[in-house]
Design a protein around this motif. Structure first.
Motif, PDB file in Angstrom:
ATOM      1  N   ALA A   1      -8.673 -13.875   9.901  1.00  0.00           N
ATOM      2  CA  ALA A   1      -8.344 -12.500  10.267  1.00  0.00           C
ATOM      3  C   ALA A   1      -8.094 -11.548   9.097  1.00  0.00           C
ATOM      4  O   ALA A   1      -8.746 -10.514   8.971  1.00  0.00           O
ATOM      5  CB  ALA A   1      -7.138 -12.462  11.216  1.00  0.00           C
ATOM      6  N   SER A   2      -7.131 -11.852   8.261  1.00  0.00           N
ATOM      7  CA  SER A   2      -6.732 -10.900   7.232  1.00  0.00           C
ATOM      8  C   SER A   2      -6.614 -11.618   5.887  1.00  0.00           C
ATOM      9  O   SER A   2      -7.606 -12.108   5.355  1.00  0.00           O
ATOM     10  CB  SER A   2      -5.410 -10.232   7.637  1.00  0.00           C
ATOM     11  OG  SER A   2      -5.108  -9.140   6.784  1.00  0.00           O
ATOM     12  N   MET A   3      -5.419 -11.657   5.315  1.00  0.00           N
ATOM     13  CA  MET A   3      -5.235 -12.406   4.077  1.00  0.00           C
ATOM     14  C   MET A   3      -5.691 -13.850   4.235  1.00  0.00           C
ATOM     15  O   MET A   3      -6.244 -14.463   3.317  1.00  0.00           O
ATOM     16  CB  MET A   3      -3.767 -12.364   3.652  1.00  0.00           C
ATOM     17  CG  MET A   3      -3.443 -13.177   2.404  1.00  0.00           C
ATOM     18  SD  MET A   3      -4.294 -12.621   0.921  1.00  0.00           S
ATOM     19  CE  MET A   3      -3.261 -11.213   0.490  1.00  0.00           C
ATOM     20  N   GLY A   4      -5.482 -14.399   5.431  1.00  0.00           N
ATOM     21  CA  GLY A   4      -5.909 -15.769   5.689  1.00  0.00           C
ATOM     22  C   GLY A   4      -7.408 -15.955   5.548  1.00  0.00           C
ATOM     23  O   GLY A   4      -7.874 -16.969   5.030  1.00  0.00           O
ATOM     24  N   ALA A   5      -8.185 -14.982   6.008  1.00  0.00           N
ATOM     25  CA  ALA A   5      -9.644 -15.064   5.883  1.00  0.00           C
ATOM     26  C   ALA A   5     -10.065 -14.987   4.423  1.00  0.00           C
ATOM     27  O   ALA A   5     -10.962 -15.715   3.974  1.00  0.00           O
ATOM     28  CB  ALA A   5     -10.284 -13.936   6.679  1.00  0.00           C
ATOM     29  N   LEU A   6      -9.417 -14.109   3.667  1.00  0.00           N
ATOM     30  CA  LEU A   6      -9.712 -13.978   2.235  1.00  0.00           C
ATOM     31  C   LEU A   6      -9.469 -15.295   1.501  1.00  0.00           C
ATOM     32  O   LEU A   6     -10.332 -15.795   0.765  1.00  0.00           O
ATOM     33  CB  LEU A   6      -8.826 -12.899   1.624  1.00  0.00           C
ATOM     34  CG  LEU A   6      -9.350 -11.464   1.586  1.00  0.00           C
ATOM     35  CD1 LEU A   6      -8.223 -10.524   1.193  1.00  0.00           C
ATOM     36  CD2 LEU A   6     -10.499 -11.345   0.600  1.00  0.00           C
TER      37      LEU A   6
END
Length: 448
Positions: free
Chosen positions: A76-81
């Motif tokens: 989704a967010s930092m997790g995807a990065l």
């Protein structure tokens, strides 16, 4: 702490718990992954994390969690990065946003960044993430609400805005006279896509399946994290924060402060431990399993923790888990090994400490007395045979020191500053002869 999920503006804690039983924490900052990993999390889900204002989640703390055998998911967010950057090391990426980062279709941090409200307001998003704008525009084009050229214009305009200013009102203000403006604005009310939330839900489903045993965490063997100075700095900061956050620990230290002499003693030992661990980190020293087991056996013997029930009680009294106890002993072995490498540099400092403690003069007198006695005997010439060495070793440890012979004699010699076996045997032979001939005991304070 079986599962931990870091979430904020993307998805709320209540919704997270509809997918799995998890501890839900605010967006992750640097050190948060390491903190929950060392507390025993079995699986970690990283959705939201801070991008600015505070340091972001560090790659190395995720790698450390993976090294401990903890499954780490990202979306989704930092997790995807982070998952796109670390999937080759075993982090599990989930969702279309992760896939876009992993393939290189998108690469900028601002694609997932949003402005959001404070924790008290549930981290309510105040701007629109670029990935959701892309997904929404693609859906509109697929449903023939937008033509391809209009979709491209919308995306270009949105991308040109600072991420905190990205919202549909700002974006559409540039197209208020466009023929498609009214149709697209009306469609947005029901057609907009929340890409980050969709991916977060998908990741939570994967985590739930993993925790139920229906899926494996991943097939990539974890790699050992290099214990650099920067890493050690993070570890010390987190451990200091965690220690000082417990009022019970603060009260224990307050009690110690009331006896200044004892406080100074433990303060010196703590400083020595700190510097020794820093030295061990600089040279990349690690602890072998055998050395750790020896440390555990020695410690349990010292405190009479012979039975399992007594050890468990001691761990409870000292607020330690089994893993934390093992880590404590490992650091002790590491600190001792690091200090042993400095033996040749410590002699002047040892003499200084002896003088300050008032012990120097007594040891000096005994050394002079031993020298005179042995010179008069003239019986120290010639090498020792192996049986003589064994008898001297038994006498020294079991009779004089009243302790067992160390299993790892080499380590013991290092710990007392002996540079070789020959030096050690000569040392105890001279002591044996002096002790037997003069029937003396060591001067008070000469052994500790």
């Amino acid at each position: 702490m079986k599962a931990v999920v870091f979430a904020g503006p993307t998805i709320g804690a209540e919704e997270v718990r509809t997918f799995l039983d998890a501890t839900v924490l605010p967006p992750a900052a640097q050190g948060d992954i390491y903190r929950v990993a060392r507390r025993g999390a079995q699986a970690i889900g990283l959705i939201d994390g801070y991008f600015e204002g505070v340091p972001s989640v560090w790659h190395k703390e995720i790698l450390w969690a993976l090294e401990q055998g903890i499954a780490v998911f990202g979306s989704a967010s930092m997790g995807a990065l982070r998952a796109a950057e670390l999937s080759s090391f075993g982090m599990i990426g989930v969702g279309s946003i992760y896939a876009a980062y992993a393939s290189g279709a998108i690469c900028d941090d601002d694609e997932v960044a949003v402005l959001h409200g404070p924790a008290e307001l549930g981290f309510a998003p105040l701007s629109e993430p670029m990935v959701s704008i892309r997904a929404t525009v693609a859906a509109a084009e697929g449903q023939e609400v937008l033509e391809a050229e209009h979709a491209a214009e919308l995306l270009s305009t949105a991308k040109g805005l600072f991420y905190q200013e990205r919202n549909w009102e700002q974006i559409l203000a540039a197209f208020k006279n466009a023929s498609w403006h009214a149709r697209f604005s009306a469609w947005l009310n029901t057609g907009s896509v929340d890409a980050k939330r969709d991916d977060a839900r998908e990741m939570l489903q994967h985590m739930a399946a993993f925790l139920k045993g229906g899926q494996t965490a991943g097939s990539v063997p974890p790699e050992k994290v290099e214990r650099t100075l920067a890493w050690q700095g993070l570890v010390r900061r987190i451990e200091t924060e965690d220690c000082c956050s417990h009022s019970e620990e603060r009260r224990v230290l307050d009690e110690l402060r009331l006896t200044p002499d004892r406080y100074r003693e433990f303060h010196t030992r703590a400083a020595l431990r700190h510097l020794a661990l820093r030295q061990a980190g600089k040279v990349g020293r690690t602890v072998e399993r055998e050395a750790l087991q020896a440390q555990m056996a020695a410690h349990r013997g010292t405190l009479a923790l012979f039975s399992g029930s007594r050890l468990r009680q001691w761990l409870k009294e000292n607020r330690l888990s089994g893993a934390a106890y093992e880590k404590l002993l490992g650091e002790n072995a590491l600190a001792g090994a690091a200090l042993n490498t400095l033996n040749s540099q410590l002699d002047p400092h040892l003499l200084a400490e002896l003088r300050l403690a008032g012990v120097y003069a007594g040891l000096k007198t005994r050394a002079a007395s031993k020298k005179r006695y042995l010179a008069a005997q003239d019986t120290l010439a010639g090498p020792l045979t192996e049986p003589e060495r064994l008898r001297l070793t038994v006498w020294y440890f079991e009779m004089l020191l009243q302790r067992e012979i160390p299993d790892r004699l080499e380590e013991y010699l290092n710990s007392v500053g002996c540079r070789s076996h020959d030096e050690f045997y000569e040392l105890i032979r001279r002591e044996f002869m002096y002790h037997q001939g003069c029937k003396t005991q060591p001067a008070p304070g000469s052994r500790d």
